[in-house]
Every structure is written in C-alpha cells, then in structure tokens.
Design a protein around this motif. Sequence first.
Motif, PDB file in Angstrom:
ATOM      1  N   VAL A  37       0.841  -1.235  -0.034  1.00  0.00           N
ATOM      2  CA  VAL A  37       0.026  -0.155   0.002  1.00  0.00           C
ATOM      3  C   VAL A  37       0.823   1.242  -0.070  1.00  0.00           C
ATOM      4  O   VAL A  37       1.660   1.367   0.975  1.00  0.00           O
ATOM      5  CB  VAL A  37      -0.891   0.037   1.238  1.00  0.00           C
ATOM      6  CG1 VAL A  37      -1.744   1.269   1.402  1.00  0.00           C
ATOM      7  CG2 VAL A  37      -1.906  -1.275   1.302  1.00  0.00           C
ATOM      8  N   ASP A  38       0.535   1.999  -0.896  1.00  0.00           N
ATOM      9  CA  ASP A  38       1.442   3.287  -0.878  1.00  0.00           C
ATOM     10  C   ASP A  38       0.703   4.419  -0.325  1.00  0.00           C
ATOM     11  O   ASP A  38      -0.410   4.334   0.135  1.00  0.00           O
ATOM     12  CB  ASP A  38       1.644   3.722  -2.560  1.00  0.00           C
ATOM     13  CG  ASP A  38       0.334   3.978  -3.303  1.00  0.00           C
ATOM     14  OD1 ASP A  38      -0.824   3.799  -2.671  1.00  0.00           O
ATOM     15  OD2 ASP A  38       0.420   4.396  -4.582  1.00  0.00           O
ATOM     16  N   ASN A  39       1.419   5.513  -0.332  1.00  0.00           N
ATOM     17  CA  ASN A  39       1.068   6.602   0.551  1.00  0.00           C
ATOM     18  C   ASN A  39       0.556   7.580  -0.537  1.00  0.00           C
ATOM     19  O   ASN A  39       1.026   8.956  -0.049  1.00  0.00           O
ATOM     20  CB  ASN A  39       2.107   7.210   1.644  1.00  0.00           C
ATOM     21  CG  ASN A  39       1.220   8.087   2.789  1.00  0.00           C
ATOM     22  OD1 ASN A  39       0.048   7.987   3.032  1.00  0.00           O
ATOM     23  ND2 ASN A  39       1.997   8.845   3.305  1.00  0.00           N
ATOM     24  N   GLY A  40       0.205   7.300  -1.607  1.00  0.00           N
ATOM     25  CA  GLY A  40       0.077   8.277  -2.793  1.00  0.00           C
ATOM     26  C   GLY A  40      -1.125   9.244  -2.607  1.00  0.00           C
ATOM     27  O   GLY A  40      -1.160  10.321  -2.979  1.00  0.00           O
ATOM     28  N   GLN A  41      -2.097   9.028  -1.565  1.00  0.00           N
ATOM     29  CA  GLN A  41      -2.974   9.891  -1.147  1.00  0.00           C
ATOM     30  C   GLN A  41      -3.152  10.316   0.268  1.00  0.00           C
ATOM     31  O   GLN A  41      -3.814  10.980   0.958  1.00  0.00           O
ATOM     32  CB  GLN A  41      -4.355   9.171  -1.364  1.00  0.00           C
ATOM     33  CG  GLN A  41      -4.556   8.952  -2.932  1.00  0.00           C
ATOM     34  CD  GLN A  41      -5.847   8.427  -3.071  1.00  0.00           C
ATOM     35  OE1 GLN A  41      -6.573   8.330  -2.277  1.00  0.00           O
ATOM     36  NE2 GLN A  41      -6.141   7.827  -4.319  1.00  0.00           N
ATOM     37  N   GLY A  42      -1.976  10.105   1.017  1.00  0.00           N
ATOM     38  CA  GLY A  42      -1.656  10.406   2.377  1.00  0.00           C
ATOM     39  C   GLY A  42      -2.755   9.782   3.413  1.00  0.00           C
ATOM     40  O   GLY A  42      -2.646  10.274   4.645  1.00  0.00           O
ATOM     41  N   ASP A  43      -2.983   8.513   3.057  1.00  0.00           N
ATOM     42  CA  ASP A  43      -4.109   7.973   4.095  1.00  0.00           C
ATOM     43  C   ASP A  43      -3.788   6.427   4.205  1.00  0.00           C
ATOM     44  O   ASP A  43      -4.606   5.706   4.436  1.00  0.00           O
ATOM     45  CB  ASP A  43      -5.475   8.145   3.543  1.00  0.00           C
ATOM     46  CG  ASP A  43      -5.536   7.505   2.187  1.00  0.00           C
ATOM     47  OD1 ASP A  43      -4.557   7.294   1.293  1.00  0.00           O
ATOM     48  OD2 ASP A  43      -6.599   7.251   1.534  1.00  0.00           O
ATOM     49  N   ARG A  44      -2.249   6.203   4.370  1.00  0.00           N
ATOM     50  CA  ARG A  44      -1.942   4.734   4.245  1.00  0.00           C
ATOM     51  C   ARG A  44      -2.124   4.401   5.653  1.00  0.00           C
ATOM     52  O   ARG A  44      -3.009   3.102   5.775  1.00  0.00           O
ATOM     53  CB  ARG A  44      -0.436   4.795   4.260  1.00  0.00           C
ATOM     54  CG  ARG A  44       0.160   3.384   4.106  1.00  0.00           C
ATOM     55  CD  ARG A  44       1.507   3.217   3.704  1.00  0.00           C
ATOM     56  NE  ARG A  44       1.872   1.997   3.645  1.00  0.00           N
ATOM     57  CZ  ARG A  44       2.513   1.290   4.555  1.00  0.00           C
ATOM     58  NH1 ARG A  44       2.617   1.621   5.616  1.00  0.00           N
ATOM     59  NH2 ARG A  44       2.961  -0.009   4.647  1.00  0.00           N
ATOM     60  N   ASP A  45      -2.248   5.092   6.728  1.00  0.00           N
ATOM     61  CA  ASP A  45      -2.763   4.384   8.300  1.00  0.00           C
ATOM     62  C   ASP A  45      -4.103   4.197   7.918  1.00  0.00           C
ATOM     63  O   ASP A  45      -4.759   3.191   8.738  1.00  0.00           O
ATOM     64  CB  ASP A  45      -2.270   5.571   9.068  1.00  0.00           C
ATOM     65  CG  ASP A  45      -0.700   5.591   9.245  1.00  0.00           C
ATOM     66  OD1 ASP A  45       0.033   4.773   8.655  1.00  0.00           O
ATOM     67  OD2 ASP A  45      -0.296   6.793   9.500  1.00  0.00           O
ATOM     68  N   ARG A  46      -4.909   5.082   7.607  1.00  0.00           N
ATOM     69  CA  ARG A  46      -6.395   4.987   7.691  1.00  0.00           C
ATOM     70  C   ARG A  46      -6.709   3.453   6.640  1.00  0.00           C
ATOM     71  O   ARG A  46      -7.695   2.740   7.060  1.00  0.00           O
ATOM     72  CB  ARG A  46      -7.218   6.041   7.074  1.00  0.00           C
ATOM     73  CG  ARG A  46      -6.869   7.492   7.972  1.00  0.00           C
ATOM     74  CD  ARG A  46      -7.190   8.591   7.582  1.00  0.00           C
ATOM     75  NE  ARG A  46      -8.819   8.668   7.798  1.00  0.00           N
ATOM     76  CZ  ARG A  46      -9.549   9.518   7.660  1.00  0.00           C
ATOM     77  NH1 ARG A  46      -9.209  10.872   7.146  1.00  0.00           N
ATOM     78  NH2 ARG A  46     -10.910   9.721   7.820  1.00  0.00           N
ATOM     79  N   VAL A  47      -6.112   3.435   5.701  1.00  0.00           N
ATOM     80  CA  VAL A  47      -6.322   2.251   4.846  1.00  0.00           C
ATOM     81  C   VAL A  47      -6.198   0.906   5.649  1.00  0.00           C
ATOM     82  O   VAL A  47      -6.824  -0.056   5.407  1.00  0.00           O
ATOM     83  CB  VAL A  47      -5.611   2.342   3.506  1.00  0.00           C
ATOM     84  CG1 VAL A  47      -5.494   0.994   2.823  1.00  0.00           C
ATOM     85  CG2 VAL A  47      -6.021   3.407   2.711  1.00  0.00           C
ATOM     86  N   GLN A  61      -7.958  -3.810   8.645  1.00  0.00           N
ATOM     87  CA  GLN A  61      -7.824  -4.714   9.891  1.00  0.00           C
ATOM     88  C   GLN A  61      -9.282  -4.973  10.308  1.00  0.00           C
ATOM     89  O   GLN A  61      -9.848  -6.090  10.893  1.00  0.00           O
ATOM     90  CB  GLN A  61      -7.063  -4.226  10.909  1.00  0.00           C
ATOM     91  CG  GLN A  61      -5.509  -4.375  10.503  1.00  0.00           C
ATOM     92  CD  GLN A  61      -4.555  -3.638  11.807  1.00  0.00           C
ATOM     93  OE1 GLN A  61      -5.281  -3.145  12.733  1.00  0.00           O
ATOM     94  NE2 GLN A  61      -3.198  -3.712  11.464  1.00  0.00           N
ATOM     95  N   ALA A  62     -10.222  -3.753  10.126  1.00  0.00           N
ATOM     96  CA  ALA A  62     -11.514  -3.949  10.716  1.00  0.00           C
ATOM     97  C   ALA A  62     -12.644  -4.645   9.732  1.00  0.00           C
ATOM     98  O   ALA A  62     -13.655  -5.381  10.280  1.00  0.00           O
ATOM     99  CB  ALA A  62     -12.153  -2.512  11.106  1.00  0.00           C
ATOM    100  N   LEU A  63     -12.505  -4.713   8.594  1.00  0.00           N
ATOM    101  CA  LEU A  63     -13.532  -5.004   7.548  1.00  0.00           C
ATOM    102  C   LEU A  63     -12.983  -6.426   7.012  1.00  0.00           C
ATOM    103  O   LEU A  63     -11.666  -6.619   6.563  1.00  0.00           O
ATOM    104  CB  LEU A  63     -13.440  -4.206   6.496  1.00  0.00           C
ATOM    105  CG  LEU A  63     -14.785  -4.248   5.512  1.00  0.00           C
ATOM    106  CD1 LEU A  63     -15.910  -4.076   6.332  1.00  0.00           C
ATOM    107  CD2 LEU A  63     -14.660  -3.185   4.362  1.00  0.00           C
ATOM    108  N   PRO A  64     -13.774  -7.476   6.888  1.00  0.00           N
ATOM    109  CA  PRO A  64     -13.640  -8.627   6.643  1.00  0.00           C
ATOM    110  C   PRO A  64     -13.317  -8.509   4.993  1.00  0.00           C
ATOM    111  O   PRO A  64     -13.822  -7.910   4.329  1.00  0.00           O
ATOM    112  CB  PRO A  64     -14.733  -9.511   6.867  1.00  0.00           C
ATOM    113  CG  PRO A  64     -15.341  -8.851   7.917  1.00  0.00           C
ATOM    114  CD  PRO A  64     -15.204  -7.515   7.825  1.00  0.00           C
ATOM    115  N   ALA A  65     -12.382  -9.558   4.536  1.00  0.00           N
ATOM    116  CA  ALA A  65     -12.112  -9.629   3.202  1.00  0.00           C
ATOM    117  C   ALA A  65     -13.382  -9.897   2.196  1.00  0.00           C
ATOM    118  O   ALA A  65     -13.208  -9.346   1.239  1.00  0.00           O
ATOM    119  CB  ALA A  65     -10.910 -10.635   2.850  1.00  0.00           C
TER     120      ALA A  65
END
Length: 702
Positions: A302-312, A317-321
């Motif tokens: 996962v890149d940080n191209g939109q500045g939201d890597r931590d939120r992604v 982790q919270a949403l099932p695949a």
Amino acid sequence: MSYQVLARKWRPRSFREMIGQTHVLKALINALDNQRLHHAYLFTGTRGVGKTTIARIIAKCVNCETGITSTPCGVCSVCTEIDEGRFVDLIEIDAASRTKVEDTRELLDNVQYAPSRGRFKVYLIDEVHMLSTHSFNALLKTLEEPPPYVKFILATTDPQKLPATILSRCLQFSLKNMTPERVVEHLTNVLTVENVPFEDDALWLLGRAADGSMRDAMSLTDQAIAFGEGKVQAADVRAMLGTLDHGQVYGVLQALLEGDARGLLEAIRHLAEQGPDWNGVLAEMLNVLHRVAVAQALPEAVDNGQGDRDRVLAVAQALPAEDVQFYYQMGLIGRRDLPLAPDPRSGFEMVMLRMLAFRPADAEDAPRQTLKTVGISQATADSTPTVAAPVAPIEPEPVAAPGAVPAPVAPTANEAEGAPAKAVQAPDLPWNPLPVVEPEPAPEPAALAQAIPEPILDTVAEQPELTPMPTPVPASAVPDAPEVEPQVLETVVELGPGALADPVPPGHPGDFAPAGMDRDDEPPLDEDYYEPDLDVGAAYSYLDELASEATPALVAEPEVLPAAAPATGLALQWLELFPKLPISGMTGSIAANCTLMAVDGDQWLLHLDPAHSALFNATQQRRLNDALNQYHGRTLSLRIELIRPEQETPAQAAARLRAERQKDAEASIHADPFVLQMMQQFGAVIRDDTIEPVDTMASPTP
C-alpha cells in the motif's frame, strides 16, 4: 523586480537539481563524461516532466566554457545566456507553429553555418510530431548525417505519430510521470525555502491534482498560495479544486462498517452540503476499497500516494475480506446504474443502503429484521416444506390386460369406517396423465366409468379440451359378436410364362380385376415412356391411389447396396441395354434394379431385388415388357422373379460411378497445391461433405 512564477523560478539548472527521471539522467551523464555524444536525441513523455529542461541542460553541458562535462559551471556567459533564454547557438523551434516544408528547408539552410559562440549549434524542436510528412522527409538526410558541430534534440508528447525513419535516427528516452509522493516531496522543499506555510493534506491534494506533471503541480501551488492569502491549507485547496473531502468518504465507509443506517445517512447528508459529483464520490469509495483489498493481501504494497496509508490499514484490519470484495462489486454495479436513478443523490443512497442490507449475514453486527410474509405458497417458497406425517412412496400398480377386471384392493382405515375413496395425485410422468384412484372393493362395471376423474392441472388456463377416454369394460359385459374377417381377393395376371400374384382389396378400381376380366388391353400411357425426369421421389398418381387404398405401408425406395460381383455376360448386356429403353418413373426404377438372367429365344428372365418389390406390380411388368417389344421390334415374353441379383444392376453401376466420381473429386481437392497452402498457413479444414463433382453424370436410376 517582477514576480516570477514557481514553475520558471524552480526550473532545474543542472542534472543534480532534476527531480526523478533517474533512468534518463544516468545515460546522459555517462555519455557526457565519456565524450560519447550522439548527434540526435528524442525525449518523449507527458507535459511537465522535464523534456525541455533536459534539452537546455544538455546544451549547457556541451557548450560550457569549462569544457564538455555533465556538471556545467552555471556562471559562465554561455550558461547564463542559456538560463536566460538568449543563447544564439541554441535554436528552439516550435514545430506546432512551423509545420510547413518551407519552414523546415529554411532551418536546414542554416545548418551548414558554424556556431557563432558555442562549441555546438543545438536545434531544439519541440512538439516535433506536428511536422508534416514533407517536413519529415526533408529532415531525414540532415538528421542522419548532420555537420559535426550540430546537435538535434527533439521533444514530443505523442511519439506514435513520428515516422519510423525519424525514430531510427535518434536516441529515444521516455520520461516517466511524477508520482504524488515525489511531487509532495518537491513541493515541501520549495514551500519551505519560500517561507510559505502549508498543510500536508493540501500538498497531497495538489500532488494528486497534478496528475504526474511537476509543472502543473508548481502552477497549482502558485494558485493555492494566492487563494489562501499566502498559505497553502487543505480546506482552501479543496475548495479551489472542487474536490471531495477524503475524510468524509471514510466517514461513509465507517458507518457502513458499523452497520449504522442512521450514521450512514447522516454522512451522506454532510456530503450533499458540498454539492459533490456523486459518481465521483462512488469512484473515490471504490478506490479506497481497492487499496483496502491490497492492504489485506500485502500490507507493505500500500502506497501513501493519497496520504491515508494509516487509515487504509486500519480499515483493512476491521473489515472482513469478503465484505470488501462484496462492497467493491456492489459499488461497480451501482456506478453503472447511477445514471438511471431519479437523481444522483438518491441513486448513491440506494447503493449504500443496498450494501448495508445485503452485507454477509454471518457478520455479528449485520442488521437483521423480520421479513413480512407475502402471498406466496409455502410449497413454492420453501425449499424444505414441513411434512405433517410421513408419506409412503407410491408404487406402480401392475398393468391389467385389456378387458380384465382390476383385482380388489384391501380398504384403508378411512374406507373401513365408511369414508369415501380419496384420489391420490400420481407422479408427474409422461405415461400417467390421469390421477391414480384408489379403487373400492369389488367395483361395479357401471360405476367404473364414473370412478375416473378429469385430469388435475395447476391452472384453469392449462385445462385442454380432451376427448373422454373410453372406459374399459369387462369382457363379461360385452355380448358376443360374430367375428368378421377381412376379405382379400387374390388374382393372378398371366403375362407370358411367369405369373405374379398380387392381393387386391375388394372393389379396387385400379389395374387389377377379378378373374374373367382382362385389363391388359389398355394401351400404355405415352408420358410413362418418354418422361425425361428420372426422380424416384416424384409423385405418381397411380402409386398414390394404390397406396391410399391397397398398400398403406409403402415407403421410399430403399438404398442401393453394392453388387456382390461385377456384371458379365447377360448382366453386362442388360447394363448396356437399359439406357436405351423408353422407360422412366417407377418402371425405370424397377428395370434399374433388375439383371438379365436367361434368354431363351423370345423368353426373357429377369431377377429383381426383393427390397424393391413394394414398387413392383403387374402393370410395371407389362410396361417393361412393352418397352422391350418396342425396342426390339418383336413380341417378347418377360418373366420377373423376386431374387436378389448376384451381379451388378444398372442402379448399382450408377451408384458405383457416382461414388468413384465423388472419390476422385475429393482426392483432387486434397491434392490441390493452393488448398494445401491454405491448410498449412491458415489451418484450413476440408469438409468432404461439401465437395461435389463438377461434371456429375446423370444417373440411370430414377
């Protein structure tokens, strides 16, 4: 001093100041350091990635007063004039405004002159793909072998439009787009040096809006500074660009994750206050779900191209695949159907509510509510209907012989108490259209006809108009009737020494008559002798009359089987005589399946294949006899026996000739050189069933 925009003020002056494009800079630096300079370079890439900047740096590197080097001094008169855009030996040409061949010829006329001040005369042709075909042709020779003091640098955003002759004469370098991370990093350094306050989220917005162009990023930064009164803030940049607040997308996604319908509609209401493009909002949500799926498969990807890597990563982790995949697919379908909604917002809300309603049921926080019952039969709606009592399997009853009385069946408990017999629906089988009725003990013959109910169908519209089936009656109830046997009148028609017995039904008005009546005095019809059509499938009025009244089981003429032995002697003479006889139709078909077995003066004996006896009768024998008499000019006595010929008949000979012609035609096609070439190069396949001989001979058989 006038203000200079950031894009021009921060244009790189050397290779060390370049941002990105390492794969291009490495090749150019090594070529300059090793004095391996090419006479023509081609730089391709989208707008604002450094094509013109690299060309000017090359011009400084080859003309710097300190010598040819990859690190020009930047302070000599040549470097200064190139930076200021007034160096006389750097000729920058806009090909978009000089597309005519006359402009190119004027340029080439000056190539022969040596440079005025520099070491090399550098021609920088921007947007070279805009030149005309004649201009390219005029440039070819000079571009291939220019004077030693001339360098060509071509730049274009559309290399596909360049002729291959131009591409083959240049060293081509493809410049890559700038990633948002690289743009944000460069903007951070620039704004820090310029002492402009900024927010990181604002720079990420600018980096994504630049779409790979560093010049666009610098221009947007200038605009953001002016819009924010000397500051670059996220709210101002978002308002300036008209983009959506990325955090609100996560708010919608969080409400969807928690299964909170109230929170979901509240987040959509906040989105509506900004008047967003709902299709764009849905696309942004799909982008976030894609990155979440990537984070679940490989977090470090996962890149940080939109500045939201931590939120992604937190959402991953919270949403099932399986929920991520479901929401993504639902969003794709909803984006397709969004133009069909009454208005974009309601369409977006329905997509979100659909995601909420159809989320996987095994989730702990999935919304559950009792569904109201609708007017659907439980037998249709439930896959496993509730059964009150076990039902014994239905066993097929033995089929009684015609006229037999069914055996009495032991009464059930209900019947023992006096309850009427119940009709049990039979299995849905094609041979059992009526319901099976449990018979009462010892039914009466008169009541048996009333015991068979009408067929039970699902709807009234499906009830066909059926003729009542006859009721089986016991043999004892039918009075004895005198047996009537059909009378068949057999007659023998004498034609020469042989005789043929043909059964004729009583009263038949055809060619056969009872004894004492001679119908052979009728002359044969002329059309039977001279009809040129030899088609077996033609309709004959005589055969139709005979088939409808006397022989209802007539079938088409059987297939001609190959002969056991080739024709010799009398059989060969019959093959030669057959085409000369004035016969056709059924008579010709009979003669074609015969062979001549014996000739004793005027007594002739023919053998006919019994398989063709259905088409043979006394009339056909008489007509064949008349044809022989007409051909030979004397009276012959013909006798035909139903014995399969051992030697080849005319029909078998014609079938053999057709098979040989067909085999020769197929062999000719398979051996054709053109056909073989098509099969080898294109994988063609020959269909033998479509091959027909060109000059197929007419068959002697009808």
